[in-house]
Design a protein around this motif. Structure first.
Motif, PDB file in Angstrom:
ATOM      1  N   VAL A  30       0.840  -1.107  -0.044  1.00  9.94           N
ATOM      2  CA  VAL A  30      -0.122  -0.085  -0.033  1.00  9.94           C
ATOM      3  C   VAL A  30       1.046   1.264   0.017  1.00  9.94           C
ATOM      4  O   VAL A  30       2.139   1.194   0.401  1.00  9.94           O
ATOM      5  N   ARG A  31       0.383   2.419  -0.495  1.00 10.52           N
ATOM      6  CA  ARG A  31       1.132   3.503  -0.403  1.00 10.52           C
ATOM      7  C   ARG A  31       1.759   4.082   0.903  1.00 10.52           C
ATOM      8  O   ARG A  31       0.514   4.241   1.938  1.00 10.52           O
ATOM      9  N   LYS A  32       2.498   4.506   0.842  1.00  9.78           N
ATOM     10  CA  LYS A  32       3.279   5.041   2.530  1.00  9.78           C
ATOM     11  C   LYS A  32       2.361   6.255   2.660  1.00  9.78           C
ATOM     12  O   LYS A  32       2.186   6.977   1.869  1.00  9.78           O
ATOM     13  N   ASN A  33       2.169   6.373   3.976  1.00 21.22           N
ATOM     14  CA  ASN A  33       1.621   7.500   4.411  1.00 21.22           C
ATOM     15  C   ASN A  33       2.054   7.969   5.786  1.00 21.22           C
ATOM     16  O   ASN A  33       1.256   7.513   6.896  1.00 21.22           O
ATOM     17  N   TRP A  34       3.237   8.469   6.079  1.00 19.50           N
ATOM     18  CA  TRP A  34       3.637   8.825   7.184  1.00 19.50           C
ATOM     19  C   TRP A  34       2.994   9.489   8.279  1.00 19.50           C
ATOM     20  O   TRP A  34       2.590  10.642   7.739  1.00 19.50           O
ATOM     21  N   THR A  35       2.661   9.093   9.142  1.00 14.61           N
ATOM     22  CA  THR A  35       1.750   9.816  10.364  1.00 14.61           C
ATOM     23  C   THR A  35       2.513   9.822  11.662  1.00 14.61           C
ATOM     24  O   THR A  35       2.929   8.706  12.105  1.00 14.61           O
ATOM     25  N   ASP A  83      16.073  -0.831   1.592  1.00 15.98           N
ATOM     26  CA  ASP A  83      15.142  -0.472   0.210  1.00 15.98           C
ATOM     27  C   ASP A  83      13.904  -0.192   0.893  1.00 15.98           C
ATOM     28  O   ASP A  83      12.943   0.430  -0.133  1.00 15.98           O
ATOM     29  N   LYS A  84      13.599  -0.496   1.941  1.00 18.31           N
ATOM     30  CA  LYS A  84      12.084   0.077   2.590  1.00 18.31           C
ATOM     31  C   LYS A  84      11.895   1.592   2.792  1.00 18.31           C
ATOM     32  O   LYS A  84      10.855   2.026   2.770  1.00 18.31           O
ATOM     33  N   SER A  85      13.009   2.157   3.036  1.00 19.31           N
ATOM     34  CA  SER A  85      12.960   3.574   3.366  1.00 19.31           C
ATOM     35  C   SER A  85      14.101   4.153   3.120  1.00 19.31           C
ATOM     36  O   SER A  85      15.255   3.669   3.337  1.00 19.31           O
ATOM     37  N   SER A  86      14.121   5.583   2.985  1.00 25.79           N
ATOM     38  CA  SER A  86      15.465   6.150   2.758  1.00 25.79           C
ATOM     39  C   SER A  86      15.791   6.728   4.009  1.00 25.79           C
ATOM     40  O   SER A  86      16.888   7.295   4.326  1.00 25.79           O
ATOM     41  N   LYS A  87      15.035   6.649   5.134  1.00 28.60           N
ATOM     42  CA  LYS A  87      15.208   7.415   6.487  1.00 28.60           C
ATOM     43  C   LYS A  87      16.147   6.300   7.255  1.00 28.60           C
ATOM     44  O   LYS A  87      16.298   5.343   6.812  1.00 28.60           O
TER      45      LYS A  87
HETATM   46  O1  I3S Z   1       9.033   4.105  -0.513  1.00 30.79           O
HETATM   47  P1  I3S Z   1       8.692   5.309  -1.324  1.00 30.79           P
HETATM   48  O2  I3S Z   1       7.751   5.126  -1.923  1.00 30.79           O
HETATM   49  O3  I3S Z   1      10.059   6.201  -1.764  1.00 30.79           O
HETATM   50  O4  I3S Z   1       8.207   6.393  -0.155  1.00 30.79           O
HETATM   51  C1  I3S Z   1       8.117   7.764  -0.099  1.00 30.79           C
HETATM   52  C2  I3S Z   1       6.915   8.274  -0.319  1.00 30.79           C
HETATM   53  O5  I3S Z   1       5.905   7.460   0.300  1.00 30.79           O
HETATM   54  C3  I3S Z   1       6.895   9.629  -0.206  1.00 30.79           C
HETATM   55  O6  I3S Z   1       5.482  10.112  -0.528  1.00 30.79           O
HETATM   56  P2  I3S Z   1       4.969  10.658  -1.707  1.00 30.79           P
HETATM   57  O7  I3S Z   1       5.400   9.359  -2.727  1.00 30.79           O
HETATM   58  O8  I3S Z   1       3.511  10.690  -1.743  1.00 30.79           O
HETATM   59  O9  I3S Z   1       5.720  11.826  -2.231  1.00 30.79           O
HETATM   60  C4  I3S Z   1       7.277  10.087   1.265  1.00 30.79           C
HETATM   61  O10 I3S Z   1       7.034  11.681   1.335  1.00 30.79           O
HETATM   62  C5  I3S Z   1       8.564   9.603   1.606  1.00 30.79           C
HETATM   63  O11 I3S Z   1       8.727  10.063   2.978  1.00 30.79           O
HETATM   64  C6  I3S Z   1       8.630   8.040   1.576  1.00 30.79           C
HETATM   65  O12 I3S Z   1       9.934   7.596   1.728  1.00 30.79           O
HETATM   66  P3  I3S Z   1      10.669   7.387   2.894  1.00 30.79           P
HETATM   67  O13 I3S Z   1      12.100   6.863   2.158  1.00 30.79           O
HETATM   68  O14 I3S Z   1      10.767   8.810   3.488  1.00 30.79           O
HETATM   69  O15 I3S Z   1      10.018   6.228   3.616  1.00 30.79           O
END
Ligand code: I3S
Length: 128
Positions: A30-35, A83-87
């Motif tokens: 599913v699409r990420k949605n950081w909260t 590969d799951k997150s750039s953080k």
């Molecule tokens: O794994 P992804 O798809 O690179 O995750 C990034 C996206 O969810 C991005 O949102 P948008 O694609 O709606 O712009 C988030 O802003 C990023 O924080 C996500 O990547 P990180 O690496 O920060 O989990």
């Protein structure tokens, strides 16, 4: 006496603010949605509520309904692969039914503490 060794007497309890996103639900990405979520570990449950500034006074207030609750029995937690997150310092929590969450804080001490607490909670409830 053939009963297995008892789990630790007092289960882990912890709360604080974490950034949370689901990445997989029922085995599907599913699409990420950081909260930012007020996160509470209580026994084998992990509760999330939308961050209200992170004050501990959140409890007992009008906003006492958690957004969602996760059952930690049978779950696993580890550092998220790159590969799951750039953080940096992100945890990957895999729970039942093919659901995966990422948990993150800028503060690596905070994340380390959560890793320990979650590992303890998961192993304490492994036999349920
Ligand atoms: O794994 P992804 O798809 O690179 O995750 C990034 C996206 O969810 C991005 O949102 P948008 O694609 O709606 O712009 C988030 O802003 C990023 O924080 C996500 O990547 P990180 O690496 O920060 O989990």
């Amino acid at each position: 006496d053939l009963s297995p060794t008892s789990p630790p007497a007092s289960p882990s309890e912890k709360c604080g603010v974490l950034n949370v996103t689901k990445i997989t639900e029922n085995g599907k990405r599913v699409r990420k949605n950081w909260t930012s979520s007020w996160t509470v570990l209580q026994g084998s449950s992990l509760l999330f509520a939308k961050g209200q500034g992170g004050g501990t006074s959140w409890f007992g207030g009008s906003q006492s309904k958690p957004e969602f609750t996760v059952d930690l029995r049978g779950a696993s937690v580890e550092w998220a692969p790159k590969d799951k997150s750039s953080k940096k310092h992100v945890l990957e929590l895999k729970i039942r039914q093919g659901t995966e969450l990422l948990l993150w804080s800028e503060n690596d001490t905070v994340v380390n503490e959560w890793l320990r607490a979650l590992q303890e909670a998961i192993s304490a409830h492994a036999w349920e």
